[in-house]
Design a protein around this motif. Structure first.
Motif, PDB file in Angstrom:
ATOM      1  N   VAL A   1      -5.980  12.349 -14.018  1.00  0.00           N
ATOM      2  CA  VAL A   1      -6.249  12.981 -15.200  1.00  0.00           C
ATOM      3  C   VAL A   1      -5.602  14.185 -15.267  1.00  0.00           C
ATOM      4  O   VAL A   1      -4.919  14.699 -16.140  1.00  0.00           O
ATOM      5  CB  VAL A   1      -7.763  13.200 -15.451  1.00  0.00           C
ATOM      6  N   GLU A   2      -5.386  14.977 -14.059  1.00  0.00           N
ATOM      7  CA  GLU A   2      -4.898  16.327 -14.063  1.00  0.00           C
ATOM      8  C   GLU A   2      -3.363  16.255 -14.163  1.00  0.00           C
ATOM      9  O   GLU A   2      -2.654  17.022 -15.007  1.00  0.00           O
ATOM     10  CB  GLU A   2      -5.450  16.915 -12.813  1.00  0.00           C
ATOM     11  N   ASN A   3      -2.775  15.065 -13.738  1.00  0.00           N
ATOM     12  CA  ASN A   3      -1.343  15.229 -13.475  1.00  0.00           C
ATOM     13  C   ASN A   3      -0.673  14.141 -14.782  1.00  0.00           C
ATOM     14  O   ASN A   3       0.560  14.306 -15.088  1.00  0.00           O
ATOM     15  CB  ASN A   3      -0.882  14.716 -12.211  1.00  0.00           C
TER      16      ASN A   3
ATOM     17  N   ASN B   1       0.899  -1.397   0.087  1.00  0.00           N
ATOM     18  CA  ASN B   1      -0.050   0.052   0.030  1.00  0.00           C
ATOM     19  C   ASN B   1       0.724   1.290   0.068  1.00  0.00           C
ATOM     20  O   ASN B   1       0.781   2.071   0.813  1.00  0.00           O
ATOM     21  CB  ASN B   1      -0.883   0.025   1.147  1.00  0.00           C
ATOM     22  N   THR B   2       1.666   1.473  -1.165  1.00  0.00           N
ATOM     23  CA  THR B   2       2.497   2.502  -1.016  1.00  0.00           C
ATOM     24  C   THR B   2       1.918   3.691  -2.031  1.00  0.00           C
ATOM     25  O   THR B   2       2.762   4.083  -2.940  1.00  0.00           O
ATOM     26  CB  THR B   2       3.917   2.073  -1.843  1.00  0.00           C
ATOM     27  N   PHE B   3       0.749   3.938  -1.555  1.00  0.00           N
ATOM     28  CA  PHE B   3       0.032   5.101  -2.224  1.00  0.00           C
ATOM     29  C   PHE B   3      -0.968   5.746  -1.325  1.00  0.00           C
ATOM     30  O   PHE B   3      -1.322   5.176  -0.453  1.00  0.00           O
ATOM     31  CB  PHE B   3      -0.660   4.584  -3.607  1.00  0.00           C
ATOM     32  N   ASP B   4      -1.258   7.183  -1.504  1.00  0.00           N
ATOM     33  CA  ASP B   4      -2.110   7.690  -0.818  1.00  0.00           C
ATOM     34  C   ASP B   4      -3.508   7.798  -1.678  1.00  0.00           C
ATOM     35  O   ASP B   4      -3.664   8.417  -2.539  1.00  0.00           O
ATOM     36  CB  ASP B   4      -1.824   9.226  -0.547  1.00  0.00           C
ATOM     37  N   SER B   5      -4.435   7.044  -1.122  1.00  0.00           N
ATOM     38  CA  SER B   5      -5.435   6.593  -2.014  1.00  0.00           C
ATOM     39  C   SER B   5      -6.572   7.887  -1.815  1.00  0.00           C
ATOM     40  O   SER B   5      -7.714   8.046  -2.787  1.00  0.00           O
ATOM     41  CB  SER B   5      -6.436   5.247  -1.532  1.00  0.00           C
ATOM     42  N   ALA B   6      -6.381   8.678  -0.996  1.00  0.00           N
ATOM     43  CA  ALA B   6      -7.102   9.756  -0.491  1.00  0.00           C
ATOM     44  C   ALA B   6      -6.813  10.844  -1.751  1.00  0.00           C
ATOM     45  O   ALA B   6      -7.629  11.636  -2.213  1.00  0.00           O
ATOM     46  CB  ALA B   6      -7.153  10.348   0.777  1.00  0.00           C
ATOM     47  N   MET B   7      -5.806  10.712  -2.012  1.00  0.00           N
ATOM     48  CA  MET B   7      -4.959  11.673  -3.112  1.00  0.00           C
ATOM     49  C   MET B   7      -4.951  11.317  -4.429  1.00  0.00           C
ATOM     50  O   MET B   7      -5.193  12.216  -5.452  1.00  0.00           O
ATOM     51  CB  MET B   7      -3.673  12.422  -2.775  1.00  0.00           C
ATOM     52  N   LEU B   8      -4.826  10.110  -4.621  1.00  0.00           N
ATOM     53  CA  LEU B   8      -4.331   9.396  -5.963  1.00  0.00           C
ATOM     54  C   LEU B   8      -5.907   8.802  -6.570  1.00  0.00           C
ATOM     55  O   LEU B   8      -6.229   7.896  -6.554  1.00  0.00           O
ATOM     56  CB  LEU B   8      -3.699   8.279  -5.873  1.00  0.00           C
ATOM     57  N   THR B   9      -6.778   9.974  -6.799  1.00  0.00           N
ATOM     58  CA  THR B   9      -7.948   9.763  -7.255  1.00  0.00           C
ATOM     59  C   THR B   9      -8.169   9.949  -8.797  1.00  0.00           C
ATOM     60  O   THR B   9      -6.871  10.323  -9.382  1.00  0.00           O
ATOM     61  CB  THR B   9      -8.988  10.829  -6.743  1.00  0.00           C
ATOM     62  N   PRO B  10      -9.072   9.660  -9.393  1.00  0.00           N
ATOM     63  CA  PRO B  10      -9.063   9.495 -11.084  1.00  0.00           C
ATOM     64  C   PRO B  10      -8.854  11.262 -11.427  1.00  0.00           C
ATOM     65  O   PRO B  10      -8.461  11.067 -12.614  1.00  0.00           O
ATOM     66  CB  PRO B  10     -10.433   9.183 -11.307  1.00  0.00           C
TER      67      PRO B  10
END
Length: 291
Positions: free
Chosen positions: A48-50, A35-44
């Motif tokens: 798309v934006e980045n 779980n090496t990601f922040d699912s609250a920030m890494l949204t669809p």
């Protein structure tokens, strides 16, 4: 034969065991709890934006330089593998995939002899992996299966895994393993890191096919323009040195034998062309979209 994929928790799998039991034998495994990601920030919306630079978009995924900050942290296992001396790493070794539920890939294996590590961030996917020793019929010269919409995996003919990945799962997908991927959840987001071993592996049917095709591509450059979208001169992130290493044991007669084998695949391709095109169109139209 239908195989059972091994699933191990990251806390109980050392780097040395992974290398000796999975990396070097080129055996798939699902590693859980990565779980090496922040699912609250890494949204669809964030993706798309980045990461939606159209100049880097290809076949439903986006190449990216390595990202190791903000909501994306590269797993330590992946960092160690990318740093290995026996691996060639391209300039942009990270990919992002995002598809809606119902999206299905055409069965294929990755070109450039790529190993892949695929991390499920959001959603759920069904994977069907077919051994390079019992490969699907190939589209001539290419890395996709010459199979129609009604194709099924016969356990008497193919050795394959059929399993699911969920958030926090990291799949090691060795080179030449065919994969068909079904997106299950409403939104399905994956991070993927790729690398090419510096030495070929001719122990499998597809491993032998690859070195013969590398020889063909090097000897007959017109094949590259006709069939391959990638830049052959940067094969595997290294180019000429890797091309020479992979093709050095392939003589002229073996190369011409491969050419004949590929040409013999055209009757099947022509018979299935409409179905294959339909599958490819279905794959392309929903890439990087969310319902």
């Amino acid at each position: 034969m239908k195989l059972e994929i091994e699933k191990r928790n990251i806390d109980g799998l050392s780097y040395e065991e992974f290398v000796n039991s999975y990396l070097l034998p080129e055996k798939p495994i699902v590693i859980r709890g990565v779980n090496t990601f922040d699912s609250a920030m890494l949204t669809p919306e964030y993706v798309v934006e980045n990461f939606s630079d159209e100049n880097k978009r290809e076949a439903g995924w986006f190449d990216s330089d390595l990202v190791d900050d903000g909501p994306i942290r590269i797993p330590d296992l992946v960092k160690s593998l990318l740093a290995r001396e026996d691996m060639s790493v391209r300039k942009s070794p990270m990919r992002l995939f995002m598809q809606p539920g119902g999206h299905v890939t055409l069965p294929h294996y990755d070109g450039n002899s790529l190993h892949g590590l695929n991390q499920q961030v959001i959603g759920k996917k069904r994977w069907i992996l077919t051994s390079p020793n019992t490969p699907l019929p190939n589209i001539p010269f290419m890395f996709a299966g010459s199979v129609g919409k009604d194709f099924t995996y016969d356990p008497d003919k193919y050795d394959f895994y059929d399993f699911h990945t969920e958030s926090g799962d990291l799949l090691f997908l060795p080179r030449y393993w065919y994969h068909e991927v079904h997106s299950i959840a409403q939104v399905n987001l994956n991070l993927n890191w790729v690398m090419t071993p510096r030495t070929p592996n001719e122990s499998s049917i597809l491993g032998r096919r690859e070195v013969e095709i590398v020889k063909l591509r090097n000897s007959m450059p017109m094949i590259n323009k006709a069939f391959f979208p990638d830049e052959f001169s940067s094969y595997g992130g290294q180019g000429k040195e890797l091309i020479d290493t992979y093709s050095k044991n392939v003589g002229t007669s073996r190369m011409l034998g491969r050419l004949l084998k590929e040409l013999c695949g055209y009757p099947r391709l022509l018979f299935l062309a409409t179905q294959i095109k339909s599958r490819a169109d279905d794959f392309s139209k929903n890439n990087f979209k969310v319902k």
